[in-house]
Enzyme design. Sequence first.
Site, PDB file in Angstrom:
ATOM      1  N   PRO A  59      73.286  43.806 -28.784  1.00 32.13           N
ATOM      2  CA  PRO A  59      72.486  42.777 -29.454  1.00 32.13           C
ATOM      3  C   PRO A  59      71.061  43.212 -29.792  1.00 32.13           C
ATOM      4  CG  PRO A  59      72.920  42.185 -27.154  1.00 32.13           C
ATOM      5  CD  PRO A  59      73.748  43.396 -27.457  1.00 32.13           C
ATOM      6  N   ARG A 117      56.659  41.467 -43.832  1.00 28.83           N
ATOM      7  CA  ARG A 117      56.228  40.214 -44.464  1.00 28.83           C
ATOM      8  C   ARG A 117      56.411  39.034 -43.517  1.00 28.83           C
ATOM      9  NH1 ARG A 117      58.874  42.594 -49.084  1.00 28.83           N
ATOM     10  NH2 ARG A 117      60.645  41.219 -48.745  1.00 28.83           N
ATOM     11  N   GLY A 125      73.987  48.670 -44.519  1.00 27.11           N
ATOM     12  CA  GLY A 125      74.204  49.655 -45.577  1.00 27.11           C
ATOM     13  C   GLY A 125      75.571  50.316 -45.533  1.00 27.11           C
ATOM     14  N   ASN A 152      68.821  57.004 -54.829  1.00 30.04           N
ATOM     15  CA  ASN A 152      69.991  57.893 -54.816  1.00 30.04           C
ATOM     16  C   ASN A 152      70.979  57.598 -55.940  1.00 30.04           C
ATOM     17  OD1 ASN A 152      70.652  55.571 -53.514  1.00 30.04           O
ATOM     18  ND2 ASN A 152      71.219  56.531 -51.567  1.00 30.04           N
ATOM     19  N   CYS A 153      71.001  56.353 -56.447  1.00 29.60           N
ATOM     20  CA  CYS A 153      71.879  56.044 -57.579  1.00 29.60           C
ATOM     21  C   CYS A 153      71.435  56.771 -58.852  1.00 29.60           C
ATOM     22  CB  CYS A 153      71.908  54.550 -57.858  1.00 29.60           C
ATOM     23  SG  CYS A 153      72.399  53.591 -56.425  1.00 29.60           S
ATOM     24  N   SER A 209      62.986  55.976 -49.213  1.00 32.78           N
ATOM     25  CA  SER A 209      63.237  55.018 -50.283  1.00 32.78           C
ATOM     26  C   SER A 209      63.375  55.667 -51.647  1.00 32.78           C
ATOM     27  CB  SER A 209      62.076  54.002 -50.319  1.00 32.78           C
ATOM     28  OG  SER A 209      62.474  52.865 -51.034  1.00 32.78           O
ATOM     29  N   LYS A 255      83.191  30.291 -78.448  1.00 35.47           N
ATOM     30  CA  LYS A 255      84.029  30.440 -77.254  1.00 35.47           C
ATOM     31  C   LYS A 255      83.763  31.828 -76.713  1.00 35.47           C
ATOM     32  CE  LYS A 255      87.614  27.277 -78.808  1.00 35.47           C
ATOM     33  NZ  LYS A 255      88.575  27.203 -79.931  1.00 35.47           N
ATOM     34  N   THR A 288      75.089  44.844 -34.191  1.00 34.28           N
ATOM     35  CA  THR A 288      76.179  45.670 -33.663  1.00 34.28           C
ATOM     36  C   THR A 288      76.653  45.085 -32.336  1.00 34.28           C
ATOM     37  OG1 THR A 288      74.748  47.098 -32.350  1.00 34.28           O
ATOM     38  CG2 THR A 288      75.046  47.706 -34.666  1.00 34.28           C
TER      39      THR A 288
END
Lengths: 561, 561
Positions: A280, A24, A286, A44-45, A41, A443, A277
Site C-alpha cells: 500500500p 500542485r 504506465g 518517446n512517441c 519527460s 448524416k 500495488t
Amino acid sequence: MRGKRLCIVGGVAGGASCAARARRLDEKAEIIIFERGPFVSFANCGLPYYVGDVIRREEHLLVATPEMFRQRFNIEVRLHSEVVGIDRDGRRILVRDHQTGRHYEETYDALVLSPGSSPVRPPIEGLDLPGVFFVRTIPDSRAIRRMIEERNARTAVVVGGGYIGIEMTENLVRRGLQVTVVEMQRQLMPLCDPEMVWPLQEVLVEKGVEVRLGAEVERIEEAGAQEVTVRLRSGEGIRTPLVIVAVGVRPEVQLARDAGLALGQLGGIRVNDRMQTSDPSIWAVGDAVEVFHVITGRQTLLPLAGPANRQGRIAADVICGRDVRFRGVQGTAVVGLFDQVLAMTGPSEKTLKALGLWDEPYGCEKVYLHPGHHASYYPGAETIAMKLIFSRKDGKILGFQAVSKKGAVRRTDVIAMAVQKGGTVFDLEEAELCYAPQFGSAKDPVNLAGMIAANVLRGDVDVVHAEDMERPPEHVLVLDVREPFEFRRGHIPGALHIPLGSLRQRMEELPKDKEIWAYCYVGQRSYVAVRALRQYGYRAKNLSGGYRSYEIWRKAVGKAP
Amino acid sequence: MRGKRLCIVGGVAGGASCAARARRLDEKAEIIIFERGPFVSFANCGLPYYVGDVIRREEHLLVATPEMFRQRFNIEVRLHSEVVGIDRDGRRILVRDHQTGRHYEETYDALVLSPGSSPVRPPIEGLDLPGVFFVRTIPDSRAIRRMIEERNARTAVVVGGGYIGIEMTENLVRRGLQVTVVEMQRQLMPLCDPEMVWPLQEVLVEKGVEVRLGAEVERIEEAGAQEVTVRLRSGEGIRTPLVIVAVGVRPEVQLARDAGLALGQLGGIRVNDRMQTSDPSIWAVGDAVEVFHVITGRQTLLPLAGPANRQGRIAADVICGRDVRFRGVQGTAVVGLFDQVLAMTGPSEKTLKALGLWDEPYGCEKVYLHPGHHASYYPGAETIAMKLIFSRKDGKILGFQAVSKKGAVRRTDVIAMAVQKGGTVFDLEEAELCYAPQFGSAKDPVNLAGMIAANVLRGDVDVVHAEDMERPPEHVLVLDVREPFEFRRGHIPGALHIPLGSLRQRMEELPKDKEIWAYCYVGQRSYVAVRALRQYGYRAKNLSGGYRSYEIWRKAVGKAP
C-alpha cells in the site's frame, strides 16, 4: 513540519505526470524523480519521426528538463539514476548512479513505479550486432540516425509490423531507404482485424516497401564490416546495413518482482483501481502495469502514453489523500502511415474472439461501411472504411476501427466518447455532429454507422459478411443490384445481376425457396433492395460493406483468385 | 389492398429523408414528394461553394434526381409543384403546377411538411433591384454567378455576418472580389460568443475584407445600370455591382398557418417529439419547425441539415407505426472561413445569459484554453482556442466553442457526444482518445478542458476572466508569472511581475491582505502558481486562458487601448 517524501522511479509520461500533479496538490512534499536514462519527460512517441527527420532536432523531443522541474515545480530530477532495489519494510530504495557507479539509499513515504516497458528481444542470434537496433530512447534514435549516415544506408529491414514497426518503416522510407518489413503473423498490426489493416499494407507496397507476412527471422548474421544478413526460416537472407527490431514491448517488472510485489497473469505489475500495488505504500503506473479493460472485462497491457499520464495523475491524487479511481482502458489508438490513418477504440473482432467473448456473453455483430469523410458533392471527399462491433443484445458499442486518408481519427474519438459513456448504436444514430460540406455530411459517418447497426438490431435487415461469401450455402442466391457497368468490372462469382432500378419489375425472376444475399458497392442500394424483397415475402440479407468490403477481405484474408 | 398515401411537401433534406425512409419501411405505400423548385434533394449547404467555384458544376449539387427516386425507391417526385392549401378535414392538398399554372388536388393519409426556411427580408428598400440577391436555391446561386460575370464584378457587399454571410464572403473573395461585410451587431456570428468569433474577423481582415460591425443598412439604391449603392444609416454609401443579403432565415409557415396548424412562440411550426403537428395526420420537419433544445430546455429554431434529416427519418418511422422520438437538438454547428474553423455544440454564454439561465438554474462557469491540435514537439501544431461552459453544480457540460486552423471540429464532435450522453467535465478529463504525435497529445485538448474545469469544481483553483481584468477591484493584485521577455512584449496594466521560476523564493513580496489574480500566457503556469500560493496561505485565482484570452477579449469586446 516536514512534508511527505515521494520517490518516483521513471521520469517519462506517467512518472512525470505524477510528480507535477503531486506538487500542485502538496506544496510541502519532497518529490524526487529517479530516471535511469539521460533525459526526463521526453517524447518517446516521437522517436520514429526523429529518425525520419520530421522532428529535426533532438531538443524538440524534450518535453521538460530537470531545470524546468526544479524551477516550476520544486521537483528534483536525478538523471542516470537507476533504482535497483526496494526495501519495503524500511521504505527505502537503493539507487545506482550510472555516472559515478556509486550506490546509495533514499527513504520514501510513497513510492511510484513508472519504469515503462522494454522492447521484446526475440530469441534469435545476432541482436547485438552493430546495425541492429531497438527503438526505445533518444540515444537509440540518435544511434539509428548516425548509422544511416555512417553506413550510407540504402536499405533496411524492419522486424515487426506493429505500431513502431510501421512508424519506423514510414520514416526510413522518408529518408530514402528501401525497406523490407518482416512480420511473423499473416497481417500487419496484429491486434487489429486484418481487413481493416489492409489499406496500410497497400500504402507500403505503393511506397516500394517489401512486406513479408508470415515470415519469421531465424537469426541475424554478420555480413562484412558494414552489413548484416537477416536470415528467415525460409532460408532466404536479406542483406542490409540496418535492422530495426520492433516485435512488441513487455512491461519492465524486474524491480517490482525483486521487491516481491504481486504481478498479474500477463506479466505486468498488479495494481488496484487506485494504482496501488500489493504494497500500500507503493504505486505503479504506465506501460508496466496491468489495467482493467472496460469492454472485455479482463486485465490487459496497454503501453500507451494517454493512459500512462492519466494513471500518473491518479496515483498522485491518491497519494495526496483523494478518493480517485482509474476507470480502466478501452484501447483507443491510432497509427499513421504517410497519408493513411488507422484508428480504433475498443477491442477488435480478433481480440473478442480470442478471448472467447464474441458469441457469449456479448452476442457480437459487426457492420462495415465506406462513407465519405465529408459531403460527396464537395470536392476532395475521402472514403473512410469503418467497422463497428456491437452487442446484439442491447446495442452497446464494443469496438470500432476506421481507416482512411482523412476523418478516421475524428470518428474514432467520437465513438470512443460514446463507448466511455456506455453508449449504444442508437446513440450514434442520433448524434448531432458538426456539418458543413467541407467538414462532414448531414448524416455523418458516425450517424450512418449507428443507423446501419440499429437497422440490424431492429430486425429491419440481416447482414452477411465477406467471409460468408467465400462459399455461400446451397440454399443461398447471391444477388448483385449494381449497375451493369459495375457488374462488368467485377462481381462475386455466381451472382445473379438485377440492378436496383429494375428489381421491382423483375422480382418474379427470384426464387422464393432460396435465401437471397444482396450486395451493391458499399451496401446502401442492396439495403434498399433487401427491404423491398422482404416486404414481398423473400428471405433476404445484405452483404455488409458491399462489394468493396468483399474485395478488401479477399485480398487481406481470402484465398480466392 | 392499397397502401397508405404519404404526401411530402418539400423535397430537400428532411422531406427527401422522410420519403426514402418511408419506402424502406413500407413497400406498399404510395409516396409523392411535391417540390416547388426545379430540383429535389439538392445540397443547399453547398450553394456558397458553387458561387465560389469550389464546387464547379451545378450537377454536383444534385444529391438525387426524380429519376433516382423513381427507380430506387418507387417514389414520385413532382417538381415545380407547390402545395398551396391543405383541406385537413378532407385530407386533401391543393397543388399548383408552376409549369402549367394549373391547380389540382391530391388526397393523403399522412402529410409531411418540409417547407424549409426562407431568407429574412430586412425592412429596407431596394431588395428587388438587379444585383441584389438572397442565397437559398440553385437558381439563386446560378444568378449570382452569372451576375459576377455579366457585370465583371470586382466588389460585393455582404449584408449579414452569420453562417451564410461568412461562407458567401469566403467564396466571393475566392472569386477575386473585394468584399465589404455589413453586420448590424457588434460581432460576426451573432449566436456565438464574441471572443470566440474574433479569429474569423482577423481572417477576413487578412484577406482584405472590410468588416463593418454595428452598421445598419438603410436602403439600397440604384446607381447606374450596372451597380447599386448600399446606403448605411451612418450616411455612407458603398457602390457595388453585387449585394448578398444574408441576415438570417425564418421558418416557412405560410401553408401551415393557413391550414390552422399550431405555431410556436418563435414562429415555427409546433410539433411534438414524434414530429407531429397539432393535426395528428400532419407531420412537420426541418427548418420550419420549433424543436426542443436539450440544454436550454426551451423551444428553438435550428435551421440545419443534420437535425432536418433526422427529423424526416423519425416522421417516416412514426407514420409507419413505430414508436420513435426525436431527442431534441443541442445546436452543434460549424463554419469554415478559409483555413480557420469555428465549431460549437450547446449554447453560447451569450445565449445562456439571454435566456436567463447562466446563474440559475445552471450555475454556469466557463474556462478557456489554447492547446495545440497535436503534440507540440511534432511540427505544425496549430493552437485551438477553446471555451467550455459547464455547471458548477454537477459538472454537466453545457456548451463548447472551439476555433482553430485544425482540430476544432474533432474536439467539438467528441464533446457533442459527451453532451448527448449527459456527460460532465469529469468525463472529458478521463476520455481516452487517439494519440500519436501527428494526431493529438497524450493529454488531448479534450482532456485538458476537462481537467481545467474539474480543477475549478474540486475547489483546487478559482478562475477569473478577461472581462474581470478590465477593472480589477481594489483588493486585487494582478500577478504576471511569465518570463521577462514575455512580460516586456506586453502585459496587463498594473501587473506585478514575478516569473514562476522564482515565485517560491520571492513569495514574501506578495501581500497577504490582497487577493492575487495570476496569469501567464495560456493559464497553465499561473495555475501552478495559484496552487503554490494557496498552499502558502494566499488567496489566489487564475486568469482562465491567460494573457492570450485577455488579448483576444480586449480586441473583440474591450475598450482598452
